[in-house]
Design an enzyme around this catalytic site. Sequence first.
Site, mmCIF file in Angstrom:
data_model
loop_
_atom_site.group_PDB
_atom_site.id
_atom_site.type_symbol
_atom_site.label_atom_id
_atom_site.label_comp_id
_atom_site.label_asym_id
_atom_site.label_seq_id
_atom_site.Cartn_x
_atom_site.Cartn_y
_atom_site.Cartn_z
ATOM 1 N N HIS A 42 0.805 -1.202 0.000
ATOM 2 C CA HIS A 42 0.000 0.000 0.000
ATOM 3 C C HIS A 42 0.849 1.268 0.000
ATOM 4 C CE1 HIS A 42 -4.103 1.474 0.513
ATOM 5 N NE2 HIS A 42 -3.580 2.468 1.194
ATOM 6 N N HIS A 88 -10.597 2.418 -1.896
ATOM 7 C CA HIS A 88 -10.801 2.019 -0.498
ATOM 8 C C HIS A 88 -11.575 0.707 -0.493
ATOM 9 C CE1 HIS A 88 -10.498 4.066 3.652
ATOM 10 N NE2 HIS A 88 -9.330 3.880 3.151
ATOM 11 N N HIS A 90 -10.691 -2.677 0.363
ATOM 12 C CA HIS A 90 -10.689 -3.618 1.480
ATOM 13 C C HIS A 90 -11.522 -3.126 2.660
ATOM 14 C CE1 HIS A 90 -7.689 -5.679 -0.846
ATOM 15 N NE2 HIS A 90 -7.541 -6.611 0.066
ATOM 16 N N ASP A 110 -5.936 14.496 0.224
ATOM 17 C CA ASP A 110 -4.843 14.543 -0.753
ATOM 18 C C ASP A 110 -4.918 15.821 -1.586
ATOM 19 O OD1 ASP A 110 -3.391 12.248 -0.234
ATOM 20 O OD2 ASP A 110 -4.700 10.972 -1.429
ATOM 21 N N ASP A 261 -0.668 14.761 4.261
ATOM 22 C CA ASP A 261 -1.755 14.257 5.105
ATOM 23 C C ASP A 261 -1.354 12.924 5.704
ATOM 24 O OD1 ASP A 261 -2.280 12.646 2.677
ATOM 25 O OD2 ASP A 261 -4.065 12.067 3.769
#
Lengths: 711, 224
Positions: A42, A88, A90, A110, A261
Amino acid sequence: MNPEIIKQFNMSIADYNEIVKRLQREPNIVELGLFSAMWSEHCSYRSSKEFLKRLPTHGKLVVTGPGENAGVISITDDLYLSFKVESHNHPSAVEPFQGAATGVGGIIRDIFTMGARPIASYDSLCFDLPDNPRARYLLNGVVEGIAYYGNCVGVPTLGGETRFDSCYEENPLINAMTIGILPKSSLRSSEAKHIGSNVIYIGAKTGRDGLHGASFASGVLDEEAQKKRGSVQVGDPFLEKLLIEATLQIIDEDLIEAIQDMGAAGLTSSSVEMAGKGNKGMKLNLDQVPLRETDLTPVEMMLSESQERMLLISKPGKEDRIKEILNHWELDYAIIGVITDTGLMEIDYHDSQVASVPIEELLNPPITSIPPVQNHSLTPPPLIIPGGIMKEKVKQFLQDPQFGSKRWIFEQYDHTLLTNTVNPPGIGASLLRIKDTDQYLGVTLISNGRNSAIDPYVGVQTTIAQCARRITALGLTPSAITNCLNFGDPNQPHTRWELSQTVEGMREILEAMEVPVVSGNVSLYNEGIHKRIYPTPTIGMVGLGSLSTILPVGFPQEGLIVAVVGKTNPSDCNSETLPALSIREEILHQDLIRFCIQTNLLTSCLSIDRGGIIRAIQQCVVYSSMGIECEFPVDTAQQWPYLRCESNGRYLISYPSTHEKAIQELFSDQVPLTVIGHTIPNDLKLDRATQFSVEKIVNWYQHSFKDYMEY
Amino acid sequence: MIKFGVVIFPGSNCDLDALYAIGKVAKQAVIPIWHKETQIPDVDCIVLPGGFSYGDYLRPGAVASRSPVIQSIKRYAVNGGKVIGICNGFQVLVEANLLPGVLLTNQSTRFISKIVPLEVVNNQTPFTNLFQKNQLIRLPIAHKDGNYFTDPASLRMIQQNNQVVFTYQDNPNGSIENIAGLCNREKNVLGLMPHPERACESITGTSDGLLVFQSIVAACKEAK
């Protein structure tokens, strides 16, 4: 170290041994946590990096390409556009509401991290067929989550797509894209610049939520994964709204030198990436981290994925003003560290050092290159089944929830906020005006896993061509894309073949169209216990331009000529090969369509993509309540394949007979133009036996999907 | 020039649209008013914009109705000052008892965002004086809690005093008597769920909302 602990961190023994080799010692638990997060798929893109670097990322509009929080292109000399899509999948598979909500929150962060005010979001959703109750449960939760977060945070959701296929049964796809606008002077990066600058934590307090989120997203969705609901973060859109305002004010007053972030792997990835980008070191003092629960351990603080948090590096002497702004917005603020020249990530807690590792090592996981192997194990069903009565087939299509109105979804999303929305969601690309300029912005977000399963190379090219046609049908020029590559287990040779083919296919068409990739995301391990998904690249395209006219959706009056631009090949319906794609023709057709729109020759224009001509007809009829009397250039047996096939390069246009000569001359013999009928009130007459009232078509369209969700 | 003040609560998100519609489109003076202010600046009309004030935790508008600025706005309204509450602003006004009734969750229990047809049933207010009576207009709605409700006795009072200003043509949320917007007895405080500030330029699908702001300007000019 105890192998059980290593396993808890989702780390392989091989990786662990590599850490020991590189550090020349055993890592402690905090250091192991840092490596597990930074070396996860990831955060590190370790399986996809080698492919991604082949994508074209340069172009005359590009300001910031991949590598930052989001891509940036220029709209005018002093106005920029920032955008990115992210998955997003999972989290949404185990906890649909919060999974989707925090997906939206993450992608919005972001965008404002770049200094941009977020102005619109889009979502690409792929689920199992809606007759599966679990698919409906997941879809319902995901839509509610997107609505909850987006509506409250004040970023309108202007569209996207919803697809159904049984390959997404165990592993649905939730890809969210946000775009934002910034003045040139607001552009910020995440690169640490000066030794001695303070590292400031702002936003929500840190709790235990989302621990191991990054490593959770880097494994397949098995039964164990379903138990990991605790790995899903909880979102607070109200806090994020405050964070947007505070951050944009801090940037506007020029108080910081870098910003990032805290997304996946929270404090770990943000701090390591900021220091690493500037080839610096960082020293953190965890005693300063604002906590929601007081007994968090250092490793939990470093790995928490609590939402709505940012890391700033202040300009010298600006700390007090930053604190004032955060007080105004009632947000937490803490100086938690400093930029150093050591190249190390050093972490202190309770007066002792709990970690000290070279940032270089954290950012460079070992790459295990598995050679790609071609494999066509996925076999999607054909688009049409031959034979049968035409009228029945058309009726079935017009009642198919796949092609029905997604109003049930988009009416839950605030889509009129910020007053930039020119066309409502639900059809083609979304059109926005850009205030204080003469520019318009077209945005579309689509995927087509079925095509990529048949042929990943041509499949992704077809998706990109479809995006470009949608932008073109507004009269705009494709400018740049963002992409989210949703694939299976990257340790499988066939997944690597799919990835490699996809990237090569993208490269060819994007270079030819001169459309760069400016941002993106890779989501791997999209596999359940029984199924893996089709390789599903999701493409978000933006297009810019000035418009002399804004075409209505559908036919504005009766008596207009309706025609198909491009060649229709009725044999393009099988499941073994994809419709041929000529990139040269795509570009030629785009230029011609844009010219026709700019010179006011057309009364409507819709790109023909998924669903074929019948889908384009359905949408035009529904949106204008105008019918067509058709005459197709094929014999009866070929009519259904003609209507349903998905040949490339096509548009459904209408124009008044007074423009017929001019249009015929323009198209001449270089671009095929086939007149298929003229507009009439009240009825769609496909042939003598196949006729439907407009009222009925509208009714089916409005109900086919909605009734599934509200039964 | 007429001067508007737009109140900003933490979580307001239609404030920018209100500032833009009034300043750039209606071309009037407009200033933001932060929720902690206790002194209302010298303005001709106060706008409570939409959004999720204080996150709408507890109940929509409930926390905002106890904020410092609302106590001042109550005094401003009692003295005849014009106040318009849009969407979340409407919810704040009913929570602050500046308007009667309550706003329940939509009958569908879902958020609803679309452009809806409305009827201007009362054009004898400072907010609607430029509309025709019974004029049909289109404005966007975007809310989850817009289902207006009040007890029969209050409803009778509201109707007798001509306090209903806008009604839905095709009731989207279950509001009693199709009420989309209503004013107080004195007609100087209006609350409505639809968003006039999002409907001031035809490029966004409808410009019917501009007449609301122009009506306010006309009423303020007449009062001066």
